[in-house]
Design an enzyme around this catalytic site. Sequence first.
Site, PDB file in Angstrom:
ATOM      1  N   LEU A   7     -13.752   5.782  27.262  1.00  0.00           N
ATOM      2  CA  LEU A   7     -14.588   4.565  27.298  1.00  0.00           C
ATOM      3  C   LEU A   7     -14.188   3.587  28.398  1.00  0.00           C
ATOM      4  O   LEU A   7     -15.020   2.859  28.927  1.00  0.00           O
ATOM      5  CB  LEU A   7     -14.522   3.851  25.950  1.00  0.00           C
ATOM      6  CG  LEU A   7     -15.180   4.555  24.772  1.00  0.00           C
ATOM      7  CD1 LEU A   7     -14.770   3.898  23.453  1.00  0.00           C
ATOM      8  CD2 LEU A   7     -16.693   4.526  24.923  1.00  0.00           C
ATOM      9  N   ASP A  62      -6.829 -15.419  25.948  1.00  0.00           N
ATOM     10  CA  ASP A  62      -7.292 -14.548  27.029  1.00  0.00           C
ATOM     11  C   ASP A  62      -8.809 -14.363  26.922  1.00  0.00           C
ATOM     12  O   ASP A  62      -9.324 -13.275  27.161  1.00  0.00           O
ATOM     13  CB  ASP A  62      -6.557 -13.208  26.985  1.00  0.00           C
ATOM     14  CG  ASP A  62      -6.566 -12.484  28.343  1.00  0.00           C
ATOM     15  OD1 ASP A  62      -6.882 -13.127  29.373  1.00  0.00           O
ATOM     16  OD2 ASP A  62      -6.275 -11.272  28.361  1.00  0.00           O
TER      17      ASP A  62
HETATM   18  P1  ADP Z   1      -5.913  -3.632  27.663  1.00  0.00           P
HETATM   19  O1  ADP Z   1      -5.224  -4.261  26.496  1.00  0.00           O
HETATM   20  O2  ADP Z   1      -5.122  -2.566  28.309  1.00  0.00           O
HETATM   21  O3  ADP Z   1      -6.473  -4.640  28.647  1.00  0.00           O
HETATM   22  P2  ADP Z   1      -8.576  -3.428  26.596  1.00  0.00           P
HETATM   23  O4  ADP Z   1      -8.550  -3.917  25.200  1.00  0.00           O
HETATM   24  O5  ADP Z   1      -9.111  -4.387  27.625  1.00  0.00           O
HETATM   25  O6  ADP Z   1      -7.154  -2.875  27.036  1.00  0.00           O
HETATM   26  O7  ADP Z   1      -9.436  -2.093  26.652  1.00  0.00           O
HETATM   27  C1  ADP Z   1      -9.565  -1.343  27.826  1.00  0.00           C
HETATM   28  C2  ADP Z   1     -11.007  -0.889  28.049  1.00  0.00           C
HETATM   29  O8  ADP Z   1     -11.438  -0.068  26.976  1.00  0.00           O
HETATM   30  C3  ADP Z   1     -12.014  -2.021  28.082  1.00  0.00           C
HETATM   31  O9  ADP Z   1     -12.157  -2.586  29.347  1.00  0.00           O
HETATM   32  C4  ADP Z   1     -13.302  -1.313  27.637  1.00  0.00           C
HETATM   33  O10 ADP Z   1     -13.872  -0.615  28.713  1.00  0.00           O
HETATM   34  C5  ADP Z   1     -12.793  -0.309  26.641  1.00  0.00           C
HETATM   35  N1  ADP Z   1     -12.872  -0.824  25.255  1.00  0.00           N
HETATM   36  C6  ADP Z   1     -11.965  -1.612  24.619  1.00  0.00           C
HETATM   37  N2  ADP Z   1     -12.338  -1.880  23.355  1.00  0.00           N
HETATM   38  C7  ADP Z   1     -13.517  -1.222  23.159  1.00  0.00           C
HETATM   39  C8  ADP Z   1     -14.425  -1.086  22.033  1.00  0.00           C
HETATM   40  N3  ADP Z   1     -14.177  -1.674  20.860  1.00  0.00           N
HETATM   41  N4  ADP Z   1     -15.524  -0.334  22.209  1.00  0.00           N
HETATM   42  C9  ADP Z   1     -15.784   0.280  23.400  1.00  0.00           C
HETATM   43  N5  ADP Z   1     -14.985   0.194  24.476  1.00  0.00           N
HETATM   44  C10 ADP Z   1     -13.857  -0.549  24.372  1.00  0.00           C
END
Ligand code: ADP
Length: 320
Positions: A50, A166
């Site tokens: 994703l 954030d």
């Molecule tokens: P990090 O803590 O490494 O920044 P994130 O929480 O931002 O990680 O998640 C990384 C990526 O995964 C996001 O930019 C998005 O593309 C995808 N993602 C995160 N959470 C979801 C979700 N609930 N559903 C779909 N995609 C998600």
Amino acid sequence: GIIKTPVRSSVSKPETKSKKKKEKLSSLCKTPPSVVRTRNGRGYHRGLFLGEGGFARCFQMKDESGRIFAAKTVAKASIKNEKTKTKLLSEIKIHKSMSHPNIVQFVDCFEDDVNVYILLEICPNQSLMDLLKARKVLSEPEVRLFMVQIIGAIKYLHRRRVVHRDLKLGNIFFDPDMNVKIGDFGLATVVSPSTNKRYTICGTPNYIAPEVLGGKATGHSFEVDIWAIGIMMFALLFGKPPFQAKDVQVIYERIKNNEYKFPPDSSASAESKNLITKLLSTDPTLRPSLDEILEHDWFKCGPFPAKISTESLKQIPKNL
Ligand code: ADP
């Protein structure tokens, strides 16, 4: 993200990608096996990749009854150090305790030999940042609806003494019905009632509140999330964050001096600019409360859609 760079261990990645790609900790994350089994025997089938952040990679996971989730996958190799481990545990603890229609729902957490998996409600329509990239700017009615949903979720957080720290377009996702959902609790913290202030510098450069840059003398608290609402509202209506610059130090100088302009060619309403100006008050005590934001004229001076369709992902919906 729970790793906060580049101003060492405190500032998370800027939303604009830097040209030099740094080695991300998420690259340590191996693609999970096709079936991940939890300790109590449940099996999850891995699906599509994703996306990835600074720390985690995210995959689709299907449970045995066919329900689809997002699994935020963190490599154990990247949490060897105690501090990082504590931070991940804090993210999990805070996120797990949240349940609100506009917060990405935490479902479960488990591990195998190589990864920790945080199972979340799936948000298949990407983030507000992706929407803004595709559309350049959004219409005021759309932003009104998103703002009301975001503020509702932040009211829920703040009532529980949680500061997200954030809030940014890339951390606000869409569910299948185009409701917005706040995610990524990697920098969230619970403010103790006695002190009410934190002194850690954290956030994403474009979204950092001026009192956070002020260092230890001032401290900061719930008002940093209000500031971020102002940054997001500006970005959604005008297409870029107000203090945008190539150099992070220049961004910080602009934030400290409250140096921003509303693009003169924009057709944005006077009410929207008035609200943004209040949200972006340098003095945190002068920023409106969440209830005061919702009472602002901007929410009453134009249409308020009942729902946004997925048509919004590509073009201004015809009725807005
Ligand atoms: P990090 O803590 O490494 O920044 P994130 O929480 O931002 O990680 O998640 C990384 C990526 O995964 C996001 O930019 C998005 O593309 C995808 N993602 C995160 N959470 C979801 C979700 N609930 N559903 C779909 N995609 C998600």
